[in-house]
Design a protein around this motif. Structure first.
Motif, PDB file in Angstrom:
ATOM      1  N   PRO A 186       0.797  -1.231   0.000  1.00  0.00           N
ATOM      2  CA  PRO A 186       0.000   0.000   0.000  1.00  0.00           C
ATOM      3  C   PRO A 186       0.827   1.278   0.000  1.00  0.00           C
ATOM      4  CG  PRO A 186       0.018  -0.987   2.185  1.00  0.00           C
ATOM      5  CD  PRO A 186       0.657  -1.988   1.255  1.00  0.00           C
ATOM      6  N   ASN A 187       2.132   1.170   0.301  1.00  0.00           N
ATOM      7  CA  ASN A 187       2.972   2.366   0.352  1.00  0.00           C
ATOM      8  C   ASN A 187       3.444   2.816  -1.035  1.00  0.00           C
ATOM      9  OD1 ASN A 187       4.444  -0.056   0.289  1.00  0.00           O
ATOM     10  ND2 ASN A 187       6.298   0.953   1.047  1.00  0.00           N
ATOM     11  N   VAL A 188       3.103   2.068  -2.080  1.00  0.00           N
ATOM     12  CA  VAL A 188       3.432   2.465  -3.447  1.00  0.00           C
ATOM     13  C   VAL A 188       2.181   3.048  -4.085  1.00  0.00           C
ATOM     14  CG1 VAL A 188       4.282   1.726  -5.701  1.00  0.00           C
ATOM     15  CG2 VAL A 188       5.157   0.641  -3.628  1.00  0.00           C
ATOM     16  N   LYS A 189       2.222   4.315  -4.444  1.00  0.00           N
ATOM     17  CA  LYS A 189       1.026   4.985  -4.944  1.00  0.00           C
ATOM     18  C   LYS A 189       0.678   4.603  -6.379  1.00  0.00           C
ATOM     19  CE  LYS A 189       1.691   9.019  -1.958  1.00  0.00           C
ATOM     20  NZ  LYS A 189       1.973  10.479  -1.930  1.00  0.00           N
ATOM     21  N   ASP A 190       1.686   4.347  -7.199  1.00  0.00           N
ATOM     22  CA  ASP A 190       1.439   4.027  -8.609  1.00  0.00           C
ATOM     23  C   ASP A 190       2.312   2.840  -9.009  1.00  0.00           C
ATOM     24  OD1 ASP A 190       0.902   3.930 -11.293  1.00  0.00           O
ATOM     25  OD2 ASP A 190       1.453   6.008 -11.724  1.00  0.00           O
ATOM     26  N   THR A 191       1.720   1.648  -8.983  1.00  0.00           N
ATOM     27  CA  THR A 191       2.499   0.435  -9.268  1.00  0.00           C
ATOM     28  C   THR A 191       2.720   0.227 -10.761  1.00  0.00           C
ATOM     29  OG1 THR A 191       0.491  -0.935  -9.353  1.00  0.00           O
ATOM     30  CG2 THR A 191       1.602  -0.707  -7.211  1.00  0.00           C
ATOM     31  N   GLN A 192       1.829   0.769 -11.599  1.00  0.00           N
ATOM     32  CA  GLN A 192       1.831   0.395 -13.011  1.00  0.00           C
ATOM     33  C   GLN A 192       2.455   1.404 -13.968  1.00  0.00           C
ATOM     34  OE1 GLN A 192       0.790  -2.700 -11.540  1.00  0.00           O
ATOM     35  NE2 GLN A 192       0.631  -2.861 -13.754  1.00  0.00           N
ATOM     36  N   CYS A 193       2.976   2.496 -13.472  1.00  0.00           N
ATOM     37  CA  CYS A 193       3.615   3.465 -14.368  1.00  0.00           C
ATOM     38  C   CYS A 193       4.817   2.802 -15.054  1.00  0.00           C
ATOM     39  CB  CYS A 193       4.075   4.695 -13.592  1.00  0.00           C
ATOM     40  SG  CYS A 193       4.814   5.982 -14.635  1.00  0.00           S
ATOM     41  N   GLY A 194       4.880   2.914 -16.372  1.00  0.00           N
ATOM     42  CA  GLY A 194       5.940   2.237 -17.124  1.00  0.00           C
ATOM     43  C   GLY A 194       7.222   3.016 -17.220  1.00  0.00           C
TER      44      GLY A 194
END
Length: 263
Positions: A186-194
């Motif tokens: 949960p501490n990662v706000k944007d997991t999918q940015c390439g």
């Protein structure tokens, strides 16, 4: 059977791997699947930026590795024509079969020669000069761990500029929230940015151990990083939605399915 080859003949003679010492400052890994319409302009604009930096600072050495993931269109021909202009500053790794974005990124990373390795998409959705912000903060965090560190481009940080339709933005927000909590990060706000930058030590550990081959590979990497407390920082980037995305609703459901396999 997995087959691959670098199309640049001279580079087939002696392929360096992530286990070797770095030979250049930065590697840029570009996964590509059926990108004939978008990748030429992306490569040219990226090369303009990289060459400009190199002209100002000769220690800024680089390579671009385009990993063609078994494209069915003219992606290979388009990239080959760009290579004819720039030479071996761009390398093309051609996978015979389509294995997924995660597999393509992994193969490029494992053959990178840079002190740092940047993962970026073929659609040029993220402003390439934002890599300088990632570099700056990566150099700070990598000193705190024997595993190196990573800097994650984020479309959700306070100062990020993300242009997308309302519906696409809403779906992305809900999906990202679900993924973060289901994966236990949960501490990662944007997991999918390439747009992600790795120190060589971090890339060596993460990509050797990465197992997910398709869309869920970002989560796989973040969970691996969490296991060894690999330090990371999220950096706001300038991002715009570009038509032609390969991620469908089915792909999103596939990510959720793979989450449970990873966990």
């Amino acid at each position: 059977v997995f087959q691959y080859k670098f199309t640049n003949e001279e580079l087939n003679k002696e392929q360096k791997t992530i286990m070797d010492e770095a030979e250049i400052y930065m590697s840029l890994i570009v996964p590509a699947y059926n990108e004939e319409k978008r990748i030429k302009s992306m490569l040219i604009s990226t090369m303009d930026y990289l060459e400009s930096r190199h002209m100002k600072d000769e220690t800024f050495t680089y390579e671009i590795i385009v990993v063609d993931d078994g494209s069915k269109d003219q992606t290979v021909d388009v990239v080959s024509k760009v290579i004819s202009k720039y030479g071996d500053r761009i390398r093309l790794l051609r996978l015979v079969d389509n294995r997924g974005k995660g597999f393509a990124v992994k193969q490029g990373m494992l053959r990178s020669r840079g002190q740092m390795a940047l993962m970026l998409d073929a659609d040029a959705a993220t402003k390439i000069s934002d890599v300088e912000k990632l570099e700056r903060d990566l150099k700070k965090v990598e000193k705190t761990s024997s595993f190196g560190g990573m800097a994650l481009g984020s479309r959700r940080e306070v100062h990020a500029e993300a242009e997308r339709t309302f519906v696409r933005g809403l779906i992305s927000y809900i999906f990202n929230l679900l993924v973060r909590y289901a994966a236990g990060i949960p501490n990662v706000k944007d997991t999918q940015c390439g747009f992600k930058l790795f120190s060589r030590k971090a890339a060596r550990y993460l990509f050797i151990n990465q197992h997910c081959e398709r869309w869920c590979f970002d989560i796989d990497l973040l969970i691996l990083a969490q296991h060894v407390k690999l330090p990371f920082v999220e950096i706001a980037v300038t991002w715009k939605e570009v038509p032609g995305s390969h991620l469908t609703i089915g792909g999103m459901l596939g990510i959720i399915r793979d989450l449970f396999l990873i966990r």
